[in-house]
Motif scaffolding. Structure first.
Motif, PDB file in Angstrom:
ATOM      1  N   MET A 164       0.850  -1.189   0.000  1.00  0.00           N
ATOM      2  CA  MET A 164       0.000   0.000   0.000  1.00  0.00           C
ATOM      3  C   MET A 164       0.890   1.245   0.000  1.00  0.00           C
ATOM      4  N   THR A 165       0.659   2.171  -0.938  1.00  0.00           N
ATOM      5  CA  THR A 165       1.462   3.373  -1.047  1.00  0.00           C
ATOM      6  C   THR A 165       1.097   4.371   0.042  1.00  0.00           C
ATOM      7  N   PHE A 166       1.926   5.423   0.180  1.00  0.00           N
ATOM      8  CA  PHE A 166       1.668   6.455   1.184  1.00  0.00           C
ATOM      9  C   PHE A 166       0.330   7.139   0.933  1.00  0.00           C
ATOM     10  N   LEU A 167       0.038   7.452  -0.340  1.00  0.00           N
ATOM     11  CA  LEU A 167      -1.230   8.104  -0.662  1.00  0.00           C
ATOM     12  C   LEU A 167      -2.417   7.192  -0.369  1.00  0.00           C
ATOM     13  N   GLU A 168      -2.261   5.926  -0.648  1.00  0.00           N
ATOM     14  CA  GLU A 168      -3.336   4.973  -0.347  1.00  0.00           C
ATOM     15  C   GLU A 168      -3.569   4.889   1.153  1.00  0.00           C
ATOM     16  N   LYS A 169      -2.484   4.911   1.928  1.00  0.00           N
ATOM     17  CA  LYS A 169      -2.618   4.876   3.382  1.00  0.00           C
ATOM     18  C   LYS A 169      -3.323   6.128   3.896  1.00  0.00           C
ATOM     19  N   GLN A 170      -2.982   7.273   3.320  1.00  0.00           N
ATOM     20  CA  GLN A 170      -3.644   8.509   3.718  1.00  0.00           C
ATOM     21  C   GLN A 170      -5.131   8.461   3.405  1.00  0.00           C
ATOM     22  N   ASP A 171      -5.450   7.976   2.209  1.00  0.00           N
ATOM     23  CA  ASP A 171      -6.850   7.872   1.796  1.00  0.00           C
ATOM     24  C   ASP A 171      -7.607   6.919   2.714  1.00  0.00           C
ATOM     25  N   LEU A 172      -6.983   5.784   3.052  1.00  0.00           N
ATOM     26  CA  LEU A 172      -7.625   4.823   3.939  1.00  0.00           C
ATOM     27  C   LEU A 172      -7.852   5.427   5.309  1.00  0.00           C
ATOM     28  N   ALA A 173      -6.860   6.149   5.837  1.00  0.00           N
ATOM     29  CA  ALA A 173      -7.000   6.776   7.147  1.00  0.00           C
ATOM     30  C   ALA A 173      -8.151   7.768   7.151  1.00  0.00           C
ATOM     31  N   ALA A 174      -8.282   8.538   6.072  1.00  0.00           N
ATOM     32  CA  ALA A 174      -9.367   9.514   5.976  1.00  0.00           C
ATOM     33  C   ALA A 174     -10.724   8.823   5.934  1.00  0.00           C
ATOM     34  N   ARG A 175     -10.806   7.746   5.204  1.00  0.00           N
ATOM     35  CA  ARG A 175     -12.071   7.010   5.093  1.00  0.00           C
ATOM     36  C   ARG A 175     -12.443   6.344   6.423  1.00  0.00           C
ATOM     37  N   MET A 176     -11.441   5.832   7.136  1.00  0.00           N
ATOM     38  CA  MET A 176     -11.697   5.220   8.445  1.00  0.00           C
ATOM     39  C   MET A 176     -12.159   6.281   9.443  1.00  0.00           C
ATOM     40  N   ALA A 177     -11.559   7.461   9.380  1.00  0.00           N
ATOM     41  CA  ALA A 177     -11.973   8.546  10.269  1.00  0.00           C
ATOM     42  C   ALA A 177     -13.410   8.959   9.990  1.00  0.00           C
ATOM     43  N   GLU A 178     -13.762   9.013   8.711  1.00  0.00           N
ATOM     44  CA  GLU A 178     -15.128   9.351   8.332  1.00  0.00           C
ATOM     45  C   GLU A 178     -16.101   8.285   8.826  1.00  0.00           C
ATOM     46  N   LEU A 179     -15.696   7.033   8.724  1.00  0.00           N
ATOM     47  CA  LEU A 179     -16.528   5.942   9.224  1.00  0.00           C
ATOM     48  C   LEU A 179     -16.760   6.096  10.724  1.00  0.00           C
ATOM     49  N   ALA A 180     -15.697   6.384  11.477  1.00  0.00           N
ATOM     50  CA  ALA A 180     -15.817   6.542  12.926  1.00  0.00           C
ATOM     51  C   ALA A 180     -16.791   7.661  13.263  1.00  0.00           C
ATOM     52  N   ARG A 181     -16.726   8.767  12.525  1.00  0.00           N
ATOM     53  CA  ARG A 181     -17.645   9.884  12.781  1.00  0.00           C
ATOM     54  C   ARG A 181     -19.084   9.498  12.468  1.00  0.00           C
ATOM     55  N   SER A 182     -19.268   8.777  11.368  1.00  0.00           N
ATOM     56  CA  SER A 182     -20.632   8.409  10.980  1.00  0.00           C
ATOM     57  C   SER A 182     -21.258   7.417  11.944  1.00  0.00           C
ATOM     58  N   LEU A 183     -20.436   6.514  12.496  1.00  0.00           N
ATOM     59  CA  LEU A 183     -20.969   5.508  13.418  1.00  0.00           C
ATOM     60  C   LEU A 183     -21.156   6.051  14.818  1.00  0.00           C
TER      61      LEU A 183
ATOM     62  N   THR B 107      -5.937  -5.864   9.254  1.00  0.00           N
ATOM     63  CA  THR B 107      -5.823  -4.623  10.029  1.00  0.00           C
ATOM     64  C   THR B 107      -7.129  -3.838   9.994  1.00  0.00           C
ATOM     65  N   ILE B 108      -7.675  -3.657   8.799  1.00  0.00           N
ATOM     66  CA  ILE B 108      -8.933  -2.916   8.663  1.00  0.00           C
ATOM     67  C   ILE B 108     -10.071  -3.689   9.318  1.00  0.00           C
ATOM     68  N   GLY B 109     -10.079  -5.007   9.136  1.00  0.00           N
ATOM     69  CA  GLY B 109     -11.132  -5.829   9.727  1.00  0.00           C
ATOM     70  C   GLY B 109     -11.170  -5.730  11.239  1.00  0.00           C
ATOM     71  N   VAL B 110     -10.009  -5.692  11.868  1.00  0.00           N
ATOM     72  CA  VAL B 110      -9.952  -5.574  13.330  1.00  0.00           C
ATOM     73  C   VAL B 110     -10.575  -4.257  13.788  1.00  0.00           C
TER      74      VAL B 110
END
Length: 227
Positions: free
Chosen positions: A1-20, A150-153
């Motif tokens: 996973m590239t640095f940009l992909e990791k950043q994008d994933l982190a942003a999406r996970m943060a958005e998920l946390a806010r929505s839930l 990692t994401i599943g956990v």
């Protein structure tokens, strides 16, 4: 996973946390977690949460996830499979190819027949009354990369937190209901027999002990016969 992909994933996970974190029902949160798994984890073609009760009752969320529901039903029928194993025992159960899987001699061939070749299940820390697992399925073999677990956990932690919060809310609601019924019964007894609060409660407690009936049930009987 590239640095940009990791950043994008982190942003999406943060958005998920806010929505839930908003005011949502348990089914909505678990359905959201399952949808997030489909979006965030490559190779996931079906996802859902399996909840197992003490009497071996079970349910799948989302409720309209037909494939996941059928895969869960087969595991409960055969009493074997990754979802059941994760819900009751192991933290993470991974299958890269059901065609060569020998841990579940009845369930694995059933998956292959349906067209599911890979699975990844995560234990949910729920309570002593309910076991649960977040379960991911793929139509292709060998699809799980390092980030999948990692994401599943993280997603499983969201689901478990929602379940525990719901259970605590139900317990609080039940406790308040019990308190209200006992208070109402005491009021009826006080008015009927011209006794004080302490004496009314003692009368309820004595009937409960002598009849081997829960105090709240005695209180409900008083309420039901007040007329």
């Amino acid at each position: 996973m590239t640095f940009l992909e990791k950043q994008d994933l982190a942003a999406r996970m943060a958005e998920l946390a806010r929505s839930l974190a908003g005011p949502r029902s348990l089914d909505e949160v678990l359905s959201g977690v399952s949808a997030a798994a489909l979006e965030l984890i490559p190779g996931v073609d079906a996802a859902g949460v399996l909840l197992i009760g003490k009497e071996r009752t079970f349910e799948t969320v989302p409720k309209d996830a037909r494939l996941t529901t059928e895969l869960h039903r087969l595991q409960m029928q055969y009493d074997e499979g990754p979802c059941v194993q994760a819900a009751l025992d192991d933290l993470i159960v991974r299958t890269d190819d059901f065609r060569t899987e020998d841990r579940w001699p009845r369930y694995a061939p059933a998956c292959v027949e349906i067209g599911v070749l890979s699975g990844l299940s995560f234990k949910l820390y729920t309570s002593d009354r309910t076991a649960g697992a977040l379960n991911l399925f793929g139509f292709q073999p060998n699809v799980w990369r390092g980030e999948a677990e990692t994401i599943g956990v993280v997603l499983a932690a969201h689901a478990a937190a929602a379940i525990l919060a719901s259970q605590e809310g139900q317990q609080l609601e039940a406790a308040l209901s019990t308190r209200d019924r006992i208070g109402q019964a005491k009021g009826i007894i006080m008015e009927r027999y011209k006794v004080n609060d302490v004496q009314a409660f003692e009368m309820l407690r004595q009937v409960s002990q002598e009849s081997n009936t829960k105090l709240v049930q005695v209180a409900q009987q008083v309420i039901d016969t007040r007329d």
